[in-house]
Design a protein around this motif. Structure first.
Motif, mmCIF file in Angstrom:
data_model
loop_
_atom_site.group_PDB
_atom_site.id
_atom_site.type_symbol
_atom_site.label_atom_id
_atom_site.label_comp_id
_atom_site.label_asym_id
_atom_site.label_seq_id
_atom_site.Cartn_x
_atom_site.Cartn_y
_atom_site.Cartn_z
ATOM 1 N N LEU A 74 0.855 -1.180 0.000
ATOM 2 C CA LEU A 74 0.000 0.000 0.000
ATOM 3 C C LEU A 74 0.899 1.241 0.000
ATOM 4 O O LEU A 74 2.121 1.112 0.058
ATOM 5 N N LYS A 75 0.300 2.420 -0.037
ATOM 6 C CA LYS A 75 1.119 3.639 -0.030
ATOM 7 C C LYS A 75 2.037 3.688 1.184
ATOM 8 O O LYS A 75 3.201 4.014 1.081
ATOM 9 N N LYS A 76 1.491 3.372 2.336
ATOM 10 C CA LYS A 76 2.295 3.351 3.559
ATOM 11 C C LYS A 76 2.013 2.053 4.290
ATOM 12 O O LYS A 76 1.183 2.006 5.176
ATOM 13 N N GLY A 77 2.693 0.990 3.869
ATOM 14 C CA GLY A 77 2.524 -0.272 4.567
ATOM 15 C C GLY A 77 2.090 -1.394 3.652
ATOM 16 O O GLY A 77 2.353 -1.364 2.441
ATOM 17 N N ILE A 95 1.549 -15.143 14.036
ATOM 18 C CA ILE A 95 1.648 -14.118 12.994
ATOM 19 C C ILE A 95 1.933 -12.746 13.607
ATOM 20 O O ILE A 95 2.775 -11.993 13.105
ATOM 21 N N LEU A 96 1.271 -12.435 14.712
ATOM 22 C CA LEU A 96 1.512 -11.145 15.366
ATOM 23 C C LEU A 96 2.941 -11.047 15.897
ATOM 24 O O LEU A 96 3.564 -9.979 15.856
ATOM 25 N N GLU A 97 3.477 -12.162 16.376
ATOM 26 C CA GLU A 97 4.877 -12.172 16.810
ATOM 27 C C GLU A 97 5.804 -11.917 15.628
ATOM 28 O O GLU A 97 6.814 -11.223 15.752
ATOM 29 N N ALA A 98 5.459 -12.457 14.457
ATOM 30 C CA ALA A 98 6.254 -12.220 13.252
ATOM 31 C C ALA A 98 6.212 -10.741 12.868
ATOM 32 O O ALA A 98 7.234 -10.168 12.480
ATOM 33 N N ASN A 105 3.913 -2.348 12.488
ATOM 34 C CA ASN A 105 2.790 -1.975 13.345
ATOM 35 C C ASN A 105 1.478 -2.393 12.687
ATOM 36 O O ASN A 105 1.267 -2.123 11.507
ATOM 37 N N VAL A 106 0.611 -3.046 13.452
ATOM 38 C CA VAL A 106 -0.704 -3.408 12.939
ATOM 39 C C VAL A 106 -1.595 -2.182 13.087
ATOM 40 O O VAL A 106 -1.907 -1.760 14.193
ATOM 41 N N LEU A 107 -1.984 -1.612 11.952
ATOM 42 C CA LEU A 107 -2.804 -0.404 11.964
ATOM 43 C C LEU A 107 -4.282 -0.731 12.017
ATOM 44 O O LEU A 107 -5.074 0.016 12.579
ATOM 45 N N GLY A 123 -0.654 -3.404 7.866
ATOM 46 C CA GLY A 123 0.527 -3.173 8.685
ATOM 47 C C GLY A 123 1.344 -2.037 8.123
ATOM 48 O O GLY A 123 1.535 -1.921 6.918
ATOM 49 N N GLY A 124 1.822 -1.175 9.010
ATOM 50 C CA GLY A 124 2.670 -0.053 8.604
ATOM 51 C C GLY A 124 4.049 -0.222 9.191
ATOM 52 O O GLY A 124 4.206 -0.712 10.314
ATOM 53 N N GLU A 125 5.050 0.196 8.432
ATOM 54 C CA GLU A 125 6.421 0.089 8.909
ATOM 55 C C GLU A 125 6.641 1.033 10.077
ATOM 56 O O GLU A 125 6.125 2.144 10.100
ATOM 57 N N ASN A 126 7.428 0.574 11.023
ATOM 58 C CA ASN A 126 7.798 1.411 12.150
ATOM 59 C C ASN A 126 8.779 2.449 11.643
ATOM 60 O O ASN A 126 9.868 2.118 11.186
#
Length: 153
Positions: A74-77, A95-98, A105-107, A123-126
């Motif tokens: 996506l544009k951001k994530g 999966i959340l641990e991964a 970050n789960v948005l 998900g968005g990158e930290n």
């Protein structure tokens, strides 16, 4: 005669503006709108090819095999989809641990795990971490998490 040409020009302008809005183009002239639309169509074709490949991969694998995973940029994530026809207790945690390992970050997330397992997450990158992550890496990490989860079973 002039009014017919005027109507055609008006209809063409309206259709170009519709095309511009559908393709999220910011172009102002006709040629640029059409070029943007062409690029948009190529992107859609690539998405369809990826999805068809994912479906084909899922169909060729055994029905009792591991869940199907797709990841879109996506544009951001990323948009991460995980699906299994059977219930998968404990898979969500893996999966959340991964995601955590990737500093992703789960948005937003939707999960269903009654008769089947379905996860749709954005998900968005930290931003504190300097390295950029691509969709292939995200998919590979999720697949590894699923593999480790299945080995625990």
């Amino acid at each position: 005669m002039v009014s017919r040409e005027h109507k055609r020009a008006k209809v063409l302008h309206e259709k170009l503006q519709l095309l511009r809005s559908i393709t999220n183009s910011h172009a102002l002239n006709e040629t640029s709108i059409i070029v943007d639309a062409s690029k948009y169509i190529e992107e859609l074709k690539k998405k369809v090819e990826r999805l068809n490949q994912d479906v084909a991969d899922a169909q060729t694998s055994d029905k009792n095999s591991l869940p199907m995973v797709t990841v879109e940029t996506l544009k951001k994530g990323f948009l991460i989809n995980v699906f299994s026809a059977k219930s998968c207790p404990g898979l969500l945690v893996s999966i959340l641990e991964a995601f955590e390992e990737l500093n992703l970050n789960v948005l937003e997330a939707r999960v269903s795990c009654t008769d089947s397992f379905r996860l749709k997450a954005v998900g968005g990158e930290n931003e504190e971490e300097g390295e950029a992550i691509d969709a292939k890496v995200v998919k590979q990490v999720v697949l590894e998490a699923i593999k480790h989860w299945s080995e625990k079973d």
